[in-house]
Design a protein around this motif. Structure first.
Motif, PDB file in Angstrom:
ATOM      1  N   PHE A 128       0.828  -1.199   0.000  1.00 32.24           N
ATOM      2  CA  PHE A 128       0.000   0.000   0.000  1.00 32.24           C
ATOM      3  C   PHE A 128       0.869   1.258   0.000  1.00 32.24           C
ATOM      4  N   ILE A 129       1.854   1.280   0.891  1.00 31.49           N
ATOM      5  CA  ILE A 129       2.744   2.443   0.983  1.00 31.49           C
ATOM      6  C   ILE A 129       3.538   2.609  -0.315  1.00 31.49           C
ATOM      7  N   GLY A 130       4.044   1.511  -0.873  1.00 28.61           N
ATOM      8  CA  GLY A 130       4.768   1.566  -2.148  1.00 28.61           C
ATOM      9  C   GLY A 130       3.886   2.069  -3.287  1.00 28.61           C
ATOM     10  N   TYR A 131       2.639   1.603  -3.286  1.00 26.58           N
ATOM     11  CA  TYR A 131       1.686   2.027  -4.311  1.00 26.58           C
ATOM     12  C   TYR A 131       1.451   3.537  -4.237  1.00 26.58           C
ATOM     13  N   ILE A 132       1.242   4.041  -3.030  1.00 24.88           N
ATOM     14  CA  ILE A 132       0.995   5.479  -2.846  1.00 24.88           C
ATOM     15  C   ILE A 132       2.215   6.293  -3.294  1.00 24.88           C
ATOM     16  N   GLN A 133       3.402   5.832  -2.947  1.00 30.71           N
ATOM     17  CA  GLN A 133       4.611   6.544  -3.355  1.00 30.71           C
ATOM     18  C   GLN A 133       4.758   6.542  -4.877  1.00 30.71           C
ATOM     19  N   ASP A 134       4.470   5.393  -5.507  1.00 24.91           N
ATOM     20  CA  ASP A 134       4.554   5.308  -6.970  1.00 24.91           C
ATOM     21  C   ASP A 134       3.524   6.220  -7.639  1.00 24.91           C
ATOM     22  N   LYS A 135       2.304   6.232  -7.116  1.00 29.64           N
ATOM     23  CA  LYS A 135       1.257   7.074  -7.699  1.00 29.64           C
ATOM     24  C   LYS A 135       1.585   8.555  -7.521  1.00 29.64           C
ATOM     25  N   SER A 136       2.173   8.923  -6.399  1.00 31.83           N
ATOM     26  CA  SER A 136       2.580  10.320  -6.193  1.00 31.83           C
ATOM     27  C   SER A 136       3.632  10.727  -7.219  1.00 31.83           C
ATOM     28  N   SER A 137       4.580   9.847  -7.487  1.00 25.64           N
ATOM     29  CA  SER A 137       5.596  10.117  -8.514  1.00 25.64           C
ATOM     30  C   SER A 137       4.961  10.193  -9.899  1.00 25.64           C
ATOM     31  N   GLU A 138       4.004   9.310 -10.151  1.00 27.23           N
ATOM     32  CA  GLU A 138       3.312   9.302 -11.438  1.00 27.23           C
ATOM     33  C   GLU A 138       2.522  10.604 -11.641  1.00 27.23           C
ATOM     34  N   ILE A 139       1.930  11.120 -10.577  1.00 25.33           N
ATOM     35  CA  ILE A 139       1.210  12.399 -10.666  1.00 25.33           C
ATOM     36  C   ILE A 139       2.177  13.510 -11.044  1.00 25.33           C
ATOM     37  N   THR A 140       3.333  13.546 -10.398  1.00 31.26           N
ATOM     38  CA  THR A 140       4.337  14.565 -10.706  1.00 31.26           C
ATOM     39  C   THR A 140       4.759  14.472 -12.166  1.00 31.26           C
ATOM     40  N   GLN A 141       4.973  13.250 -12.663  1.00 34.06           N
ATOM     41  CA  GLN A 141       5.364  13.046 -14.062  1.00 34.06           C
ATOM     42  C   GLN A 141       4.245  13.466 -15.013  1.00 34.06           C
ATOM     43  N   THR A 142       3.012  13.149 -14.675  1.00 42.19           N
ATOM     44  CA  THR A 142       1.872  13.522 -15.524  1.00 42.19           C
ATOM     45  C   THR A 142       1.720  15.030 -15.590  1.00 42.19           C
ATOM     46  N   LEU A 143       1.886  15.714 -14.454  1.00 42.80           N
ATOM     47  CA  LEU A 143       1.818  17.180 -14.446  1.00 42.80           C
ATOM     48  C   LEU A 143       2.928  17.782 -15.303  1.00 42.80           C
ATOM     49  N   SER A 144       4.104  17.189 -15.252  1.00 39.49           N
ATOM     50  CA  SER A 144       5.219  17.655 -16.073  1.00 39.49           C
ATOM     51  C   SER A 144       4.925  17.448 -17.561  1.00 39.49           C
ATOM     52  N   THR A 145       4.386  16.287 -17.907  1.00 42.49           N
ATOM     53  CA  THR A 145       4.021  15.991 -19.292  1.00 42.49           C
ATOM     54  C   THR A 145       2.949  16.963 -19.786  1.00 42.49           C
TER      55      THR A 145
END
Length: 180
Positions: A128-145
């Motif tokens: 769960f914690i790993g998933y949340i950390q990955d999704k937070s990084s994915e959000i940052t990448q999506t905002l950058s894109t």
């Protein structure tokens, strides 16, 4: 210089450059402007939704740090996280178990956001914690894109406007001063 002189000078140069005629935006450009406006609205909505999600993920991660110590406390934390998931909405739309997207020009940007609750319900706290950390990084990448897609989108085409021959990016205001 008096106002009348300024106005006369302006009229002189505007007339000289052929701009005194009524300018109309061709239909294709009007459509491009409308599409660009819709794209920006879509991008703004996606940005807002992603920011709400990122904030929710941060709160969930803060809550999850207490998991695994006490069974009673775990149930309380899982309940709190479940409430955070249920209350995570943007413009009335639930953000979990959804696909968020925006279209900017020809580029489509998507963010899939399944609920992490199944991980918690089966007791996989580390997952769960790993998933949340990955999704937070994915959000940052999506905002950058998304930001890059907006920067790359050109409303009026190349720097030199092909219909008028005017170079909008490298306009030289001294042109007005050199003619008399």
């Amino acid at each position: 210089m008096q106002q009348k002189d300024i106005l006369e000078t302006f009229k002189k140069y505007v007339g000289e450059f052929g701009l005194t005629q009524k300018m109309q935006i061709p239909l294709c450009k009007t459509q491009r402007i409308q599409n660009f406006g819709e794209d920006i609205k879509s991008a703004n909505e996606l940005t807002g939704a992603l920011q709400v999600l990122k904030h929710t993920y941060k709160k969930m991660l803060d809550s999850a740090n207490g998991l695994g110590n006490d069974e009673v406390q775990d149930h309380l934390i899982i309940y709190q996280i479940n409430e955070q998931v249920a209350q995570c909405k943007f413009m009335g739309n639930e953000l979990f178990d959804s696909m968020l997207s925006a279209k900017v020009g020809t580029q489509s940007i998507e963010f899939e956001n399944p609920s992490p609750m199944p991980l918690l319900e089966r007791g996989d706290f580390a997952g769960f914690i790993g998933y949340i950390q990955d999704k937070s990084s994915e959000i940052t990448q999506t905002l950058s894109t998304l930001s890059q897609a907006i920067c790359d989108e050109s409303l009026f085409g190349k720097a030199k406007h092909t219909d008028t021959g005017v170079d909008f990016e490298h306009f030289d205001p001294s042109v007005f001063l050199s003619k008399q």
